[in-house]
Design a protein around this motif. Structure first.
Motif, PDB file in Angstrom:
ATOM      1  N   LEU A   1       6.835   5.424   8.684  1.00 44.81           N
ATOM      2  CA  LEU A   1       5.789   5.671   7.870  1.00 44.81           C
ATOM      3  C   LEU A   1       5.040   6.849   8.196  1.00 44.81           C
ATOM      4  CD1 LEU A   1       4.269   1.948   7.601  1.00 44.81           C
ATOM      5  CD2 LEU A   1       5.851   3.307   6.094  1.00 44.81           C
ATOM      6  N   THR A   2       4.860   7.344   9.498  1.00 38.59           N
ATOM      7  CA  THR A   2       4.278   8.659   9.884  1.00 38.59           C
ATOM      8  C   THR A   2       4.724   9.922   9.090  1.00 38.59           C
ATOM      9  OG1 THR A   2       3.489   7.612  12.198  1.00 38.59           O
ATOM     10  CG2 THR A   2       3.573  10.121  11.741  1.00 38.59           C
ATOM     11  N   LEU A   3       6.097   9.788   9.217  1.00 36.20           N
ATOM     12  CA  LEU A   3       6.718  11.047   8.404  1.00 36.20           C
ATOM     13  C   LEU A   3       6.607  10.729   6.951  1.00 36.20           C
ATOM     14  CD1 LEU A   3       8.618  13.725   8.560  1.00 36.20           C
ATOM     15  CD2 LEU A   3      10.649  12.035   8.542  1.00 36.20           C
ATOM     16  N   SER A   4       6.826   9.664   6.577  1.00 39.78           N
ATOM     17  CA  SER A   4       6.664   9.557   4.865  1.00 39.78           C
ATOM     18  C   SER A   4       5.261   9.699   4.550  1.00 39.78           C
ATOM     19  CB  SER A   4       7.208   8.268   4.575  1.00 39.78           C
ATOM     20  OG  SER A   4       8.711   8.229   4.681  1.00 39.78           O
ATOM     21  N   LEU A   5       4.369   9.072   5.309  1.00 36.42           N
ATOM     22  CA  LEU A   5       2.925   9.206   4.890  1.00 36.42           C
ATOM     23  C   LEU A   5       2.374  10.877   4.866  1.00 36.42           C
ATOM     24  CD1 LEU A   5       1.190   6.049   6.468  1.00 36.42           C
ATOM     25  CD2 LEU A   5       1.621   6.630   4.069  1.00 36.42           C
TER      26      LEU A   5
ATOM     27  N   TRP B   1      14.484  11.859   0.621  1.00 35.93           N
ATOM     28  CA  TRP B   1      14.580  11.031   1.727  1.00 35.93           C
ATOM     29  C   TRP B   1      13.383  10.803   2.687  1.00 35.93           C
ATOM     30  CZ3 TRP B   1      17.930   7.198   1.375  1.00 35.93           C
ATOM     31  CH2 TRP B   1      19.008   7.322   0.705  1.00 35.93           C
ATOM     32  N   GLY B   2      12.808  12.036   2.966  1.00 40.96           N
ATOM     33  CA  GLY B   2      11.560  11.863   3.808  1.00 40.96           C
ATOM     34  C   GLY B   2      10.507  11.166   3.225  1.00 40.96           C
ATOM     35  N   LEU B   3      10.159  11.407   1.648  1.00 39.79           N
ATOM     36  CA  LEU B   3       9.027  10.712   1.146  1.00 39.79           C
ATOM     37  C   LEU B   3       9.527   9.302   1.123  1.00 39.79           C
ATOM     38  CD1 LEU B   3       8.822  13.211  -1.948  1.00 39.79           C
ATOM     39  CD2 LEU B   3       7.143  12.855  -0.024  1.00 39.79           C
ATOM     40  N   VAL B   4      10.731   8.781   0.765  1.00 41.44           N
ATOM     41  CA  VAL B   4      10.815   7.372   0.770  1.00 41.44           C
ATOM     42  C   VAL B   4      11.306   6.640   2.030  1.00 41.44           C
ATOM     43  CG1 VAL B   4      11.321   7.688  -1.763  1.00 41.44           C
ATOM     44  CG2 VAL B   4      13.294   7.519  -0.127  1.00 41.44           C
ATOM     45  N   GLY B   5      11.690   7.471   2.999  1.00 34.14           N
ATOM     46  CA  GLY B   5      12.459   7.035   4.055  1.00 34.14           C
ATOM     47  C   GLY B   5      11.451   5.816   4.822  1.00 34.14           C
TER      48      GLY B   5
ATOM     49  N   GLU C   1       0.885  -0.949   0.045  1.00 39.22           N
ATOM     50  CA  GLU C   1      -0.161   0.085  -0.241  1.00 39.22           C
ATOM     51  C   GLU C   1       0.915   1.324   0.025  1.00 39.22           C
ATOM     52  OE1 GLU C   1      -2.657  -0.395   3.328  1.00 39.22           O
ATOM     53  OE2 GLU C   1      -3.542  -2.050   2.516  1.00 39.22           O
ATOM     54  N   ILE C   2       1.895   1.023   0.670  1.00 42.80           N
ATOM     55  CA  ILE C   2       3.007   2.218   0.932  1.00 42.80           C
ATOM     56  C   ILE C   2       3.633   2.656  -0.714  1.00 42.80           C
ATOM     57  CG2 ILE C   2       4.911   3.593   2.038  1.00 42.80           C
ATOM     58  CD1 ILE C   2       2.371   3.144   3.754  1.00 42.80           C
ATOM     59  N   ALA C   3       3.885   1.416  -1.236  1.00 42.83           N
ATOM     60  CA  ALA C   3       4.362   1.584  -2.575  1.00 42.83           C
ATOM     61  C   ALA C   3       3.469   2.104  -3.569  1.00 42.83           C
ATOM     62  CB  ALA C   3       5.085  -0.062  -3.009  1.00 42.83           C
ATOM     63  N   VAL C   4       2.171   1.752  -3.569  1.00 41.11           N
ATOM     64  CA  VAL C   4       1.249   2.378  -4.476  1.00 41.11           C
ATOM     65  C   VAL C   4       1.158   4.002  -4.184  1.00 41.11           C
ATOM     66  CG1 VAL C   4      -1.390   2.456  -4.730  1.00 41.11           C
ATOM     67  CG2 VAL C   4      -0.255   0.115  -4.528  1.00 41.11           C
ATOM     68  N   LEU C   5       1.199   4.507  -3.058  1.00 42.59           N
ATOM     69  CA  LEU C   5       1.237   5.832  -2.690  1.00 42.59           C
ATOM     70  C   LEU C   5       2.335   6.394  -3.308  1.00 42.59           C
ATOM     71  CD1 LEU C   5      -0.316   6.042   0.938  1.00 42.59           C
ATOM     72  CD2 LEU C   5      -1.520   6.835  -1.130  1.00 42.59           C
ATOM     73  N   LEU C   6       3.473   5.677  -3.047  1.00 40.94           N
ATOM     74  CA  LEU C   6       4.623   6.412  -3.754  1.00 40.94           C
ATOM     75  C   LEU C   6       4.762   6.524  -5.047  1.00 40.94           C
ATOM     76  CD1 LEU C   6       7.612   4.896  -1.457  1.00 40.94           C
ATOM     77  CD2 LEU C   6       7.198   7.489  -1.945  1.00 40.94           C
ATOM     78  N   LEU C   7       4.101   5.449  -5.616  1.00 40.38           N
ATOM     79  CA  LEU C   7       4.070   5.434  -7.434  1.00 40.38           C
ATOM     80  C   LEU C   7       3.121   6.605  -7.649  1.00 40.38           C
ATOM     81  CD1 LEU C   7       4.044   1.573  -7.897  1.00 40.38           C
ATOM     82  CD2 LEU C   7       5.620   3.226  -8.632  1.00 40.38           C
TER      83      LEU C   7
ATOM     84  N   PHE D   1       9.205   3.793   3.541  1.00 35.06           N
ATOM     85  CA  PHE D   1       9.185   2.570   2.675  1.00 35.06           C
ATOM     86  C   PHE D   1      10.448   1.969   2.792  1.00 35.06           C
ATOM     87  CE2 PHE D   1       9.536   0.405  -1.259  1.00 35.06           C
ATOM     88  CZ  PHE D   1       8.749  -0.384  -1.301  1.00 35.06           C
ATOM     89  N   LEU D   2      11.595   2.684   2.787  1.00 33.69           N
ATOM     90  CA  LEU D   2      12.784   1.908   2.987  1.00 33.69           C
ATOM     91  C   LEU D   2      12.932   1.258   3.987  1.00 33.69           C
ATOM     92  CD1 LEU D   2      15.013   4.445   1.152  1.00 33.69           C
ATOM     93  CD2 LEU D   2      14.100   2.175   0.138  1.00 33.69           C
ATOM     94  N   ILE D   3      12.536   1.784   5.557  1.00 32.07           N
ATOM     95  CA  ILE D   3      12.723   1.147   6.722  1.00 32.07           C
ATOM     96  C   ILE D   3      11.836  -0.030   6.736  1.00 32.07           C
ATOM     97  CG2 ILE D   3      12.144   1.538   9.163  1.00 32.07           C
ATOM     98  CD1 ILE D   3      12.737   4.234   8.900  1.00 32.07           C
ATOM     99  N   PHE D   4      10.622   0.027   6.380  1.00 30.97           N
ATOM    100  CA  PHE D   4       9.796  -1.225   6.312  1.00 30.97           C
ATOM    101  C   PHE D   4      10.274  -2.368   5.169  1.00 30.97           C
ATOM    102  CE2 PHE D   4       4.936  -1.696   6.102  1.00 30.97           C
ATOM    103  CZ  PHE D   4       4.883  -3.061   6.668  1.00 30.97           C
TER     104      PHE D   4
END
Length: 218
Positions: free
Chosen positions: A195-199, A154-158, A63-69, A160-163
């Motif tokens: 995810l809180t920051l990235s979302l 980095w904030g946008l993808v951070g 789901e996070i990947a879809v939002l990023l895409l 997702f990368l941690i996950f």
């Protein structure tokens, strides 16, 4: 007449959906006992968080990947900025936005912390952060965004990368996102904090990257 016909059509469609929901048969499989019986090993005390971040963590990862895409597609296509902020702002409105922004950040932190044992979590916390950013933008206190600089990328993808990093580390145990029970709570908190920051940035970016107000720091 066209507007009235559209409203009636929307009302009838809504009533049809409500009727269909009331006629749904009971679920063939009741998973609540299975969730409850394994809750102690999930790392959290709330069943929804246990499902989203432990039992079915890979669904949330995708789901996070879809939002990023979706955000990347918006940036890649260079959509016309049509969400224009007001040309002038009332000082009381800006003052109220300033006053509201800080409590909204506190609420987001609380929702992140509370997600382990009551309704809350990263999605709710990120949505509140994004709402604070949009509120500040609409009152002229936060400029719209253009192409993101390195810190914002980095904030946008951070999150997702941690996950993704935690998921990859868990593959050594033989299954994706199969946390050790002793570390499950800490790993879920780490994932949700990222995810809180990235979302917050992703959801806010879907608005701010389309704003016609392009001034200020990116």
């Amino acid at each position: 007449m066209k507007r009235l016909a559209g409203m009636l059509g929307a009302l009838l469609f809504s009533l049809g959906l409500i009727g269909a929901l009331f006629e749904l048969p009971p679920a063939a499989i009741d998973l609540r006992p299975a969730v409850a019986s394994n809750l102690a090993a999930s790392g959290v005390a709330h069943p929804v968080t246990a499902v989203l971040l432990n039992y079915r963590g890979y669904d949330t990862l995708l789901e996070i990947a879809v939002l990023l895409l979706a955000l990347f597609a918006l940036l890649a296509l260079g959509l016309e900025r049509r969400l224009c902020a007001l040309s002038s702002f009332e000082p009381p409105l800006a003052l109220l936005a300033r006053v509201a922004a800080a409590p909204m950040v506190v609420v987001a932190v609380y929702l992140l912390w509370a997600g382990a044992f009551r309704p809350g979590g990263a999605f709710q916390a990120g949505a509140v952060l994004a709402a604070a950013a949009v509120l500040l933008h609409l009152t002229g206190l936060l400029p719209g965004w253009m192409q993101p600089r390195a810190w914002l990328r980095w904030g946008l993808v951070g999150g997702f990368l941690i996950f993704l990093g935690v998921a990859a580390a868990m593959l050594a145990r033989g299954a994706l996102l199969e946390y050790p029970p002793a570390q499950a709570g800490a790993l879920i908190l780490l994932i949700e904090a990222g995810l809180t920051l990235s979302l917050g940035l992703i959801l806010g970016g879907l608005f701010l990257f389309m704003s016609c107000d392009e001034g200020g720091e990116r």
